[in-house]
Enzyme design. Structure first.
Site, PDB file in Angstrom:
ATOM      1  N   GLU A   1       0.853  -1.193   0.000  1.00 43.02           N
ATOM      2  CA  GLU A   1       0.000   0.000   0.000  1.00 43.02           C
ATOM      3  C   GLU A   1       0.883   1.235   0.000  1.00 43.02           C
ATOM      4  O   GLU A   1       2.003   1.226   0.531  1.00 43.02           O
ATOM      5  CB  GLU A   1      -0.913   0.002   1.233  1.00 43.02           C
ATOM      6  CG  GLU A   1      -1.814   1.229   1.380  1.00 43.02           C
ATOM      7  CD  GLU A   1      -2.677   1.494   0.172  1.00 43.02           C
ATOM      8  OE1 GLU A   1      -2.390   2.475  -0.550  1.00 43.02           O
ATOM      9  OE2 GLU A   1      -3.630   0.728  -0.081  1.00 43.02           O
TER      10      GLU A   1
ATOM     11  N   CYS B   1     -12.337   4.332   2.192  1.00 48.15           N
ATOM     12  CA  CYS B   1     -13.423   4.379   3.165  1.00 48.15           C
ATOM     13  C   CYS B   1     -12.940   4.884   4.517  1.00 48.15           C
ATOM     14  O   CYS B   1     -13.538   5.774   5.113  1.00 48.15           O
ATOM     15  CB  CYS B   1     -14.053   3.001   3.322  1.00 48.15           C
ATOM     16  SG  CYS B   1     -15.377   2.977   4.552  1.00 48.15           S
TER      17      CYS B   1
ATOM     18  N   CYS C   1     -16.019   7.064   3.713  1.00 44.14           N
ATOM     19  CA  CYS C   1     -17.173   6.837   4.587  1.00 44.14           C
ATOM     20  C   CYS C   1     -16.964   7.322   6.020  1.00 44.14           C
ATOM     21  O   CYS C   1     -17.811   8.016   6.576  1.00 44.14           O
ATOM     22  CB  CYS C   1     -17.510   5.343   4.648  1.00 44.14           C
ATOM     23  SG  CYS C   1     -17.137   4.396   3.172  1.00 44.14           S
TER      24      CYS C   1
ATOM     25  N   LYS D   1     -16.253  11.190   6.442  1.00 51.52           N
ATOM     26  CA  LYS D   1     -17.491  11.830   5.989  1.00 51.52           C
ATOM     27  C   LYS D   1     -18.567  11.747   7.059  1.00 51.52           C
ATOM     28  O   LYS D   1     -19.240  12.727   7.383  1.00 51.52           O
ATOM     29  CB  LYS D   1     -17.948  11.156   4.688  1.00 51.52           C
ATOM     30  CG  LYS D   1     -19.262  11.629   4.087  1.00 51.52           C
ATOM     31  CD  LYS D   1     -20.469  10.838   4.575  1.00 51.52           C
ATOM     32  CE  LYS D   1     -20.417   9.362   4.378  1.00 51.52           C
ATOM     33  NZ  LYS D   1     -20.608   8.899   3.013  1.00 51.52           N
TER      34      LYS D   1
ATOM     35  N   TYR E   1      -5.795  -1.015  11.341  1.00 48.67           N
ATOM     36  CA  TYR E   1      -5.732  -1.864  10.153  1.00 48.67           C
ATOM     37  C   TYR E   1      -4.350  -2.488   9.986  1.00 48.67           C
ATOM     38  O   TYR E   1      -4.221  -3.650   9.586  1.00 48.67           O
ATOM     39  CB  TYR E   1      -6.113  -1.059   8.904  1.00 48.67           C
ATOM     40  CG  TYR E   1      -7.589  -1.100   8.599  1.00 48.67           C
ATOM     41  CD1 TYR E   1      -8.073  -1.788   7.503  1.00 48.67           C
ATOM     42  CD2 TYR E   1      -8.503  -0.468   9.429  1.00 48.67           C
ATOM     43  CE1 TYR E   1      -9.431  -1.838   7.224  1.00 48.67           C
ATOM     44  CE2 TYR E   1      -9.865  -0.504   9.169  1.00 48.67           C
ATOM     45  CZ  TYR E   1     -10.324  -1.194   8.070  1.00 48.67           C
ATOM     46  OH  TYR E   1     -11.664  -1.247   7.815  1.00 48.67           O
TER      47      TYR E   1
ATOM     48  N   TYR F   1     -24.268  10.460  -4.272  1.00 47.22           N
ATOM     49  CA  TYR F   1     -24.056  10.393  -2.822  1.00 47.22           C
ATOM     50  C   TYR F   1     -23.195  11.560  -2.328  1.00 47.22           C
ATOM     51  O   TYR F   1     -23.570  12.292  -1.416  1.00 47.22           O
ATOM     52  CB  TYR F   1     -23.226   9.151  -2.469  1.00 47.22           C
ATOM     53  CG  TYR F   1     -23.851   7.808  -2.530  1.00 47.22           C
ATOM     54  CD1 TYR F   1     -24.143   7.119  -1.369  1.00 47.22           C
ATOM     55  CD2 TYR F   1     -24.091   7.169  -3.741  1.00 47.22           C
ATOM     56  CE1 TYR F   1     -24.659   5.843  -1.400  1.00 47.22           C
ATOM     57  CE2 TYR F   1     -24.616   5.899  -3.783  1.00 47.22           C
ATOM     58  CZ  TYR F   1     -24.897   5.226  -2.605  1.00 47.22           C
ATOM     59  OH  TYR F   1     -25.405   3.964  -2.651  1.00 47.22           O
TER      60      TYR F   1
ATOM     61  N   GLU G   1     -24.242  14.618   0.152  1.00 50.91           N
ATOM     62  CA  GLU G   1     -23.725  14.558   1.516  1.00 50.91           C
ATOM     63  C   GLU G   1     -22.915  15.798   1.873  1.00 50.91           C
ATOM     64  O   GLU G   1     -23.087  16.380   2.960  1.00 50.91           O
ATOM     65  CB  GLU G   1     -22.895  13.279   1.692  1.00 50.91           C
ATOM     66  CG  GLU G   1     -23.771  12.034   1.694  1.00 50.91           C
ATOM     67  CD  GLU G   1     -22.991  10.738   1.595  1.00 50.91           C
ATOM     68  OE1 GLU G   1     -23.588   9.681   1.847  1.00 50.91           O
ATOM     69  OE2 GLU G   1     -21.782  10.765   1.251  1.00 50.91           O
TER      70      GLU G   1
ATOM     71  N   HIS H   1     -42.957   0.670  20.089  1.00 52.06           N
ATOM     72  CA  HIS H   1     -43.679   1.935  20.208  1.00 52.06           C
ATOM     73  C   HIS H   1     -43.179   2.746  21.397  1.00 52.06           C
ATOM     74  O   HIS H   1     -42.924   2.184  22.456  1.00 52.06           O
ATOM     75  CB  HIS H   1     -45.172   1.641  20.380  1.00 52.06           C
ATOM     76  CG  HIS H   1     -46.015   2.870  20.420  1.00 52.06           C
ATOM     77  ND1 HIS H   1     -46.314   3.605  19.287  1.00 52.06           N
ATOM     78  CD2 HIS H   1     -46.606   3.514  21.467  1.00 52.06           C
ATOM     79  CE1 HIS H   1     -47.058   4.642  19.631  1.00 52.06           C
ATOM     80  NE2 HIS H   1     -47.241   4.600  20.951  1.00 52.06           N
TER      81      HIS H   1
ATOM     82  N   GLU I   1     -41.620   1.415  13.606  1.00 54.11           N
ATOM     83  CA  GLU I   1     -42.850   0.612  13.642  1.00 54.11           C
ATOM     84  C   GLU I   1     -43.747   0.886  12.439  1.00 54.11           C
ATOM     85  O   GLU I   1     -44.625   0.078  12.118  1.00 54.11           O
ATOM     86  CB  GLU I   1     -43.612   0.861  14.943  1.00 54.11           C
ATOM     87  CG  GLU I   1     -44.199   2.248  15.074  1.00 54.11           C
ATOM     88  CD  GLU I   1     -44.945   2.433  16.396  1.00 54.11           C
ATOM     89  OE1 GLU I   1     -45.723   1.525  16.763  1.00 54.11           O
ATOM     90  OE2 GLU I   1     -44.759   3.482  17.043  1.00 54.11           O
TER      91      GLU I   1
END
Length: 496
Positions: A52, A70, A75, A78, A127, A210, A214, A469, A474
């Protein structure tokens, strides 16, 4: 290490000792799909390496980072900014709940930006540890193919290392696309938008997907004036038309200026900011112009053509249903294949790849009923077929159930913003084909609905489920009256 190889859906048994390789698997790209595939392959006993580019919040051809788009510039950061932007409306709503809030509330962009950066640095480290704990060898540098079983890694100091591998997996993701208009260098992409040193007061966003919706919500929630330009009549092409209209109404309700069927033709630098010129001859001044005009597969520097790997017209790697390219030793998962470009899909593809190649479990990714969300404010979330898709695919009539209501919280806060829910049902089988919701907490609600659709739930089973509820959720189990019956024979077309 001898490996069984998937051939035509069956695992072959090698008759002779296989050639020696440095690794059983070499992965190029340590984003969501690449990390998942490498870890799972290692857990199956494979000797795995992954490479990488070095870490930085803003990517380039030579900068990336373990965790991928991401985690580092997609993601996760963001969503952090969406949370930050949402507090503006929450503070306003709090007044009618008894909170004596000053009319002047300061927002510290730099503080949020630092917190966001701290979090992605933390996740980058996590990671790396996940890879290390799985026994995966990590190389920092740029990888490219030099043969069907050979990868060359250019390290940070420029030295090149060459490794052989029985299997090579391409998981390099995608990159933001720019529209190619005069002055495009004055605009930014989502990479830079997540790391701006100063919060813009005047923002222009080009795009209707998207990312455009956003960031329009984010900047507006933080107090900027926002103009959103897109080519169609409504944003979010490909989503349910009825829900697209709801999102557009909510964006306008939050103070975002919508410019449908409008494109940008030129950007010009001025003393007062960036002059934006549209194809309708309009002009306006902005502090920042965001290009959210799509993403392209990240394949240009991989040397794929020289090795014989086939690409499609967009530059995406062409693969079969098991994620294998036309070169049997080379595979690809994630956005670089341009199938369903979502992080959880890349995870699914990486898992299926590892099971197929190293686990003795031939596995095809299942792209049916994939849930997704647009984190606008409020968010939209969907699963299954939208109404237009259902009409196109149906053999019989469809039943459409909708519910539009004022969320309980808004009845006290006074916010004028409806939530909308929708179910599309096959009239003959009673099977629920699709579900969608635009309103607070819709992604959390639709994740549960997605399980029901995956299990083939019927409308009768929805109706027999006891609701929680009081909750918005619902409504999905109390929609008894058919809003409309749609005949598949008509198959109406839309140009929205």
């Amino acid at each position: 290490m001898a490996r069984k190889m998937l051939v035509d859906g069956e695992l072959s048994k090698p008759n002779e000792e296989e050639a020696h390789y440095d690794f059983d698997l070499f992965v190029i790209g340590a984003g969501s799909g690449g990390v998942r595939a490498s870890r799972f392959a290692a857990n199956f006993g494979a000797k795995v390496a992954i490479c990488e580019l070095p870490f930085h919040p803003i990517s380039s051809e030579v900068i990336g980072g373990v965790g991928g788009t991401c985690v580092i510039r997609g993601c996760v950061p963001k969503k952090i900014l969406v949370y930050g932007a949402s507090f503006g409306g929450e503070i306003e709503d709090a007044k009618n709940y008894g909170w004596e809030v000053s009319d002047k509330v300061d927002f510290n962009w730099k503080k949020l930006l630092q917190k966001k950066t701290d979090e992605i640095v933390r996740l980058n480290g996590i990671y790396k540890r996940l890879l290390s704990n799985a026994g995966v060898k990590l190389f920092e540098g740029e990888g490219k193919l030099v043969g069907p079983n050979e990868v060359e890694v250019t390290q940070l100091d420029g030295t090149k290392l060459s490794y052989s591998a029985k299997h090579i997996l391409i998981a390099t993701g995608g990159r933001a696309h720019r529209p190619g208009i005069p002055g495009e260098e004055l605009g930014i992409t989502s990479d830079e938008a997540l790391s701006l040193e100063e919060l813009p007061k005047r923002a222009v966003v080009l795009g209707g997907g998207y990312i455009a919706v956003e960031f329009a919500s984010i900047w507006r929630g933080m107090g900027a004036s926002v103009d959103l330009f897109f080519r169609k009549e409504l944003p979010l092409r490909g989503f349910d038309d009825e829900m697209r209209a709801v999102v557009a109404r909510n964006l306008e309700g939050r103070g975002i200026n919508l410019h449908p069927q409008t494109n940008l033709t030129q950007l010009i630098k001025t003393d007062d900011g960036i002059k934006v010129i549209t194809d309708h001859g309009e002009e306006l001044i902005a502090d920042v112009v965001l290009f959210a005009t799509g993403r392209a597969p990240n394949t240009k520097r991989l040397n794929l053509e020289a090795v014989g790997v086939e690409l499609d017209q967009t530059g995406a790697v062409k693969v079969d249903e098991y994620s294998c390219t036309n070169v049997p030793s080379i595979w690809a998962v994630g956005d670089v294949t341009n199938r369903a470009n979502l992080t959880p899909v890349a995870l699914m593809e990486g898992t299926c790849f590892a099971k197929t190649v190293f686990g003795g479990q031939p596995s095809k990714p299942d792209y049916r009923d994939i849930p997704c969300a647009v984190f606008s404010i409020p968010p939209l979330s969907v699963v299954g077929l939208n109404e237009e898709q259902a009409v196109e695919q149906a053999n019989g009539d469809l039943l459409v159930f909708t519910s539009t209501f004022n969320p309980m919280k808004n009845t006290v806060s006074g916010r004028q913003e409806k939530s909308v829910m929708k179910l599309v049902v096959d009239a003959e089988t009673d099977k629920v084909l699709g579900a969608s919701m635009c309103g607070p907490d819709s992604p959390e609600i639709l994740q549960g609905i997605a399980i029901a659709l995956k299990c083939g739930a019927t409308k009768a089973q929805f109706d027999s489920t006891v609701g929680i509820h009081p909750s918005a959720a619902e409504e999905f189990v109390t929609m008894r009256s058919v809003t409309r019956r749609v005949s598949a024979r008509g198959k109406p077309k839309t140009s929205l």
